[in-house]
Structures are given as structure tokens and as C-alpha cells.
Write a protein that holds these residues in place. Sequence first.
Motif, PDB file in Angstrom:
ATOM      1  N   THR A 145      14.150 -12.672  -6.889  1.00 20.41           N
ATOM      2  CA  THR A 145      13.136 -12.085  -6.012  1.00 20.41           C
ATOM      3  C   THR A 145      11.897 -12.986  -5.939  1.00 20.41           C
ATOM      4  O   THR A 145      11.433 -13.504  -6.957  1.00 20.41           O
ATOM      5  N   ALA A 146      11.380 -13.152  -4.737  1.00 21.28           N
ATOM      6  CA  ALA A 146      10.171 -13.963  -4.544  1.00 21.28           C
ATOM      7  C   ALA A 146       9.004 -13.138  -4.013  1.00 21.28           C
ATOM      8  O   ALA A 146       7.853 -13.568  -4.123  1.00 21.28           O
ATOM      9  N   ASP A 147       9.264 -11.975  -3.455  1.00 18.25           N
ATOM     10  CA  ASP A 147       8.207 -11.127  -2.906  1.00 18.25           C
ATOM     11  C   ASP A 147       8.114  -9.852  -3.755  1.00 18.25           C
ATOM     12  O   ASP A 147       9.022  -9.021  -3.753  1.00 18.25           O
ATOM     13  N   PHE A 148       7.010  -9.716  -4.472  1.00 12.66           N
ATOM     14  CA  PHE A 148       6.818  -8.590  -5.384  1.00 12.66           C
ATOM     15  C   PHE A 148       5.806  -7.584  -4.844  1.00 12.66           C
ATOM     16  O   PHE A 148       5.346  -6.709  -5.573  1.00 12.66           O
ATOM     17  N   THR A 149       5.474  -7.694  -3.555  1.00 12.20           N
ATOM     18  CA  THR A 149       4.399  -6.885  -2.984  1.00 12.20           C
ATOM     19  C   THR A 149       4.674  -5.393  -3.117  1.00 12.20           C
ATOM     20  O   THR A 149       3.822  -4.621  -3.596  1.00 12.20           O
ATOM     21  N   ALA A 150       5.848  -4.954  -2.695  1.00 13.47           N
ATOM     22  CA  ALA A 150       6.145  -3.519  -2.699  1.00 13.47           C
ATOM     23  C   ALA A 150       6.149  -2.969  -4.122  1.00 13.47           C
ATOM     24  O   ALA A 150       5.578  -1.901  -4.399  1.00 13.47           O
ATOM     25  N   ALA A 151       6.794  -3.691  -5.036  1.00 17.07           N
ATOM     26  CA  ALA A 151       6.840  -3.240  -6.429  1.00 17.07           C
ATOM     27  C   ALA A 151       5.437  -3.183  -7.023  1.00 17.07           C
ATOM     28  O   ALA A 151       5.084  -2.242  -7.749  1.00 17.07           O
ATOM     29  N   ALA A 152       4.618  -4.191  -6.715  1.00 22.37           N
ATOM     30  CA  ALA A 152       3.260  -4.224  -7.255  1.00 22.37           C
ATOM     31  C   ALA A 152       2.434  -3.051  -6.734  1.00 22.37           C
ATOM     32  O   ALA A 152       1.692  -2.405  -7.493  1.00 22.37           O
ATOM     33  N   GLU A 153       2.550  -2.744  -5.463  1.00 24.77           N
ATOM     34  CA  GLU A 153       1.787  -1.628  -4.903  1.00 24.77           C
ATOM     35  C   GLU A 153       2.183  -0.305  -5.553  1.00 24.77           C
ATOM     36  O   GLU A 153       1.325   0.547  -5.826  1.00 24.77           O
ATOM     37  N   ARG A 154       3.465  -0.141  -5.810  1.00 23.64           N
ATOM     38  CA  ARG A 154       3.906   1.095  -6.472  1.00 23.64           C
ATOM     39  C   ARG A 154       3.340   1.173  -7.889  1.00 23.64           C
ATOM     40  O   ARG A 154       2.939   2.249  -8.351  1.00 23.64           O
ATOM     41  N   MET A 155       3.298   0.041  -8.578  1.00 24.87           N
ATOM     42  CA  MET A 155       2.735   0.047  -9.930  1.00 24.87           C
ATOM     43  C   MET A 155       1.235   0.292  -9.896  1.00 24.87           C
ATOM     44  O   MET A 155       0.697   1.039 -10.724  1.00 24.87           O
ATOM     45  N   PHE A 156       0.528  -0.315  -8.932  1.00 29.43           N
ATOM     46  CA  PHE A 156      -0.910  -0.064  -8.796  1.00 29.43           C
ATOM     47  C   PHE A 156      -1.177   1.425  -8.591  1.00 29.43           C
ATOM     48  O   PHE A 156      -2.071   2.019  -9.211  1.00 29.43           O
ATOM     49  N   ASN A 157      -0.402   2.035  -7.707  1.00 30.62           N
ATOM     50  CA  ASN A 157      -0.604   3.448  -7.401  1.00 30.62           C
ATOM     51  C   ASN A 157      -0.331   4.344  -8.605  1.00 30.62           C
ATOM     52  O   ASN A 157      -0.986   5.377  -8.786  1.00 30.62           O
ATOM     53  N   ALA A 158       0.635   3.949  -9.418  1.00 28.58           N
ATOM     54  CA  ALA A 158       0.964   4.761 -10.598  1.00 28.58           C
ATOM     55  C   ALA A 158      -0.095   4.642 -11.686  1.00 28.58           C
ATOM     56  O   ALA A 158      -0.246   5.559 -12.508  1.00 28.58           O
ATOM     57  N   LEU A 159      -0.836   3.536 -11.702  1.00 29.21           N
ATOM     58  CA  LEU A 159      -1.789   3.276 -12.776  1.00 29.21           C
ATOM     59  C   LEU A 159      -3.244   3.541 -12.414  1.00 29.21           C
ATOM     60  O   LEU A 159      -4.057   3.885 -13.288  1.00 29.21           O
ATOM     61  N   LYS A 160      -3.615   3.363 -11.169  1.00 25.72           N
ATOM     62  CA  LYS A 160      -5.033   3.199 -10.822  1.00 25.72           C
ATOM     63  C   LYS A 160      -5.906   4.397 -11.181  1.00 25.72           C
ATOM     64  O   LYS A 160      -7.102   4.238 -11.464  1.00 25.72           O
ATOM     65  N   ASP A 161      -5.358   5.600 -11.199  1.00 25.73           N
ATOM     66  CA  ASP A 161      -6.172   6.787 -11.479  1.00 25.73           C
ATOM     67  C   ASP A 161      -6.128   7.209 -12.942  1.00 25.73           C
ATOM     68  O   ASP A 161      -6.680   8.260 -13.296  1.00 25.73           O
ATOM     69  N   LYS A 162      -5.494   6.427 -13.784  1.00 29.98           N
ATOM     70  CA  LYS A 162      -5.415   6.762 -15.203  1.00 29.98           C
ATOM     71  C   LYS A 162      -6.725   6.389 -15.900  1.00 29.98           C
ATOM     72  O   LYS A 162      -7.350   5.379 -15.583  1.00 29.98           O
TER      73      LYS A 162
END
Length: 399
Positions: free
Chosen positions: A206-223
Amino acid sequence: MKAFTRLAAVLAGAIAFAGPAAAQDPIKIAVVQGMSGSSLEAFSRQSLTGFEMGIEYATGGTNEIDGRPIEIIVKDTQFKPDVARAVLAEAYGDDEVLLAVGATSSGVTLGMLPIAEEYERLLIVEPAVADGLTGPDSNRYVFKTSRNSSMDMQAQALALQPDENLYVATLAEDYAFGHDGIEAFKAALDGSGATVVTEEYVPQGTADFTAAAERMFNALKDKDGRKVILIYIAGGGDAPGKIQAMDPGRHGIEISMGGHILAVLPTYKRFPGMEGAIYYYYEAYDNPVNNWLVEEHMKRFDSPPDFFTAGGMSAALAVVKALETADSYDTEDLIAAMEGMSWDTPKGEMTFRPEDHQALQSMVHFKIRVDDDVDWAIPELVRIIEPGEMDIPIGRTND
């Protein structure tokens, strides 16, 4: 027909060992590694170099045991499971090797395990990592000198100093190495209070991690608390750099990952102060074996030994000790000698656990230091994590 061929080979070997000329017959060892077809070739070549240097060190430069020269036969898996099985069978059958060492890819190596059992010959797993290589699908002919995913992740968890304020999102590749690693990481966090909020798996390459990164950001950002993305990817694609470019810091998110080979460590200069765990770094260990390896490698290659060079050497040192201490070169005698065997390596002492033949070993807790005069980021030693600090699950019970 195959059974007849194997029986003939065994009988021929027994006659050769029994004859007066046996002392001069070579001890044949196959190194079965992926030497073409993947970006992971670098790992394989390091492992082969380390194995050759390990044989040299362990035999005092003679490359012989009891007057018999050691002959290393290299087989290329091409990082394909079917090719790996075929060349391993060829090594055991046509080449009549005493034992084999390999391979780099965990997925490829998993396919090799039944071949060792079929031919009733030893397979020393190095440098593949997945826990499953000494798990229920393994067998009594398999010994593993490489670390496993549980060691990677228990050491990584210790380096993160987890508590109830730690929230982690994980990113790994979608194959045995990645899944085993994340399962081990979650197990290592059990009881610490830390929380894994999401797991992302991406295809190899995999060379494009954009979608995975956004999902991880969303899961973490409000913690509320410390927020970490743990990256556990062995191949290319530069996941850390690409995720860092998306500015996780705007959400208070940091990146953590284990160490890597020297060729990749320049990219770690983007993460000064990051702490993690690494299998080996040449400056982290001070012992006679590692000191010799570092000095000789610098002389011969004008560079320090790398991650998998130390692993290849460790496998060679295990092989030589087993051959020197076993009652005979019969597979059963070699197994008896190796179960519970301890030996010195560049990483200090390793021990084959009798239950599943995994080599218990130390890991390095590091903190990234950037020095403009050094090409790569330096995983500076915080401390050695000793084997007894890690509770490594037993993969299988010998029958």
C-alpha cells in the motif's frame, strides 16, 4: 516413488556418516531466503551475510566442525510460497542438507513448515517474525532464532509505559506478520488500563494511507489523554511519513513504531524523541560476539551490521553449538540438544524454549536522537529489555 527416494537418501547419508571418509564429507546447510522479487530482499541478504559470519566466528575461522567443512547452499524462494516449498524439498531431498535456515517473509515461511515435518529435517526460522511460526501449525522439527511478534509488541508496550490515559490506534499490513503483531500488542496492554480504539489493516505494498489515517484520527481525536498511532509495517510505502504529513499533531496525536534497518532509519529523523522498541542496534550491545561482529563488518563492508545481520549470525551460532554438542547429527539427537539450549549471540544469551522451540531473547528500548553528522536517526539505548520481563505465550506443545 518420493518415499523411496527419501529412504535412499537417508540410507546413503547413514552409510556416508559411518564410513572412514566421513570426517571429510561436508556438512550441508541450506539457507532458504527470498533473494529476488521483493523489496524485502535486503533483509534476506543481511541474514545470509550474518549467517556466513556466524559460522566463521563460531568455528574460529575454519568453517569446519570436527574436520568437516560446512557447505552453505543458498536457495531463492522468490518470496513465493510454492517456490519456497519446492526449493526446501529440493534441499532436503536432492541436496541432502542436514538442516535448513529461513526465511524472510512470515507468510512464505508458514508454507515451509510442513516440508520440514515431511522430510523429518530441522528448519531454523530466521528472520521471519510471526508468532504462528511456532504456533499450532508448526511442528517439532522447527526452531526459531528470530524474535516473534509478541516480543516486538510486549517490548513496544513497555516502551510506551501504558496506563489508563493511553489511547492507541494501530496500523498494520493485512497478513500474518501484521495480524500477529497487533494481537500481541493488545495482549501486552491487557491489565495496563490502556485502550486500543481501532485497528486498521492495509494490503502489502500500500502506498496511499489517507483513508486509514483519517479513520484513526477520528477514533482518537476526542479522547482525553495520550493519543498514539502505532505503525507496524515491515515493507515500503512510508506510512509514518505520509501520516505525519497529514498533521496528526493538530489532534494531539503522536506516532510510535518499532525500529528498523539502517536504510530506513534516515526517515526516523522526522520523529526526534520518539520512543519504541527494536530487535537490535549495533551500539546497544556490549559483548564479545557483538563487538567482533561490529568490528569485522566495518572492516569488510565499511558499514555497521544491521538488524538482520545479527539475526543471521545468531542462527549460525545456534547451529554450530547444536552440532558440537549433540550426540550425533541424527535429527532426533539434534532436537534433544537444542531443546532448552542456551547460546551467546550479538544480542546476548538466547535460549530455545523446550515447549515450542522459540528463542527467548532481549529487546532494546530506544529513544530517537538526531545527529547531523550521522546519516540515520540513532535509536539510542534507553535500556535492554530482558527476556524475563516479557511473558511470551507458548505457541505449541511438543508431542
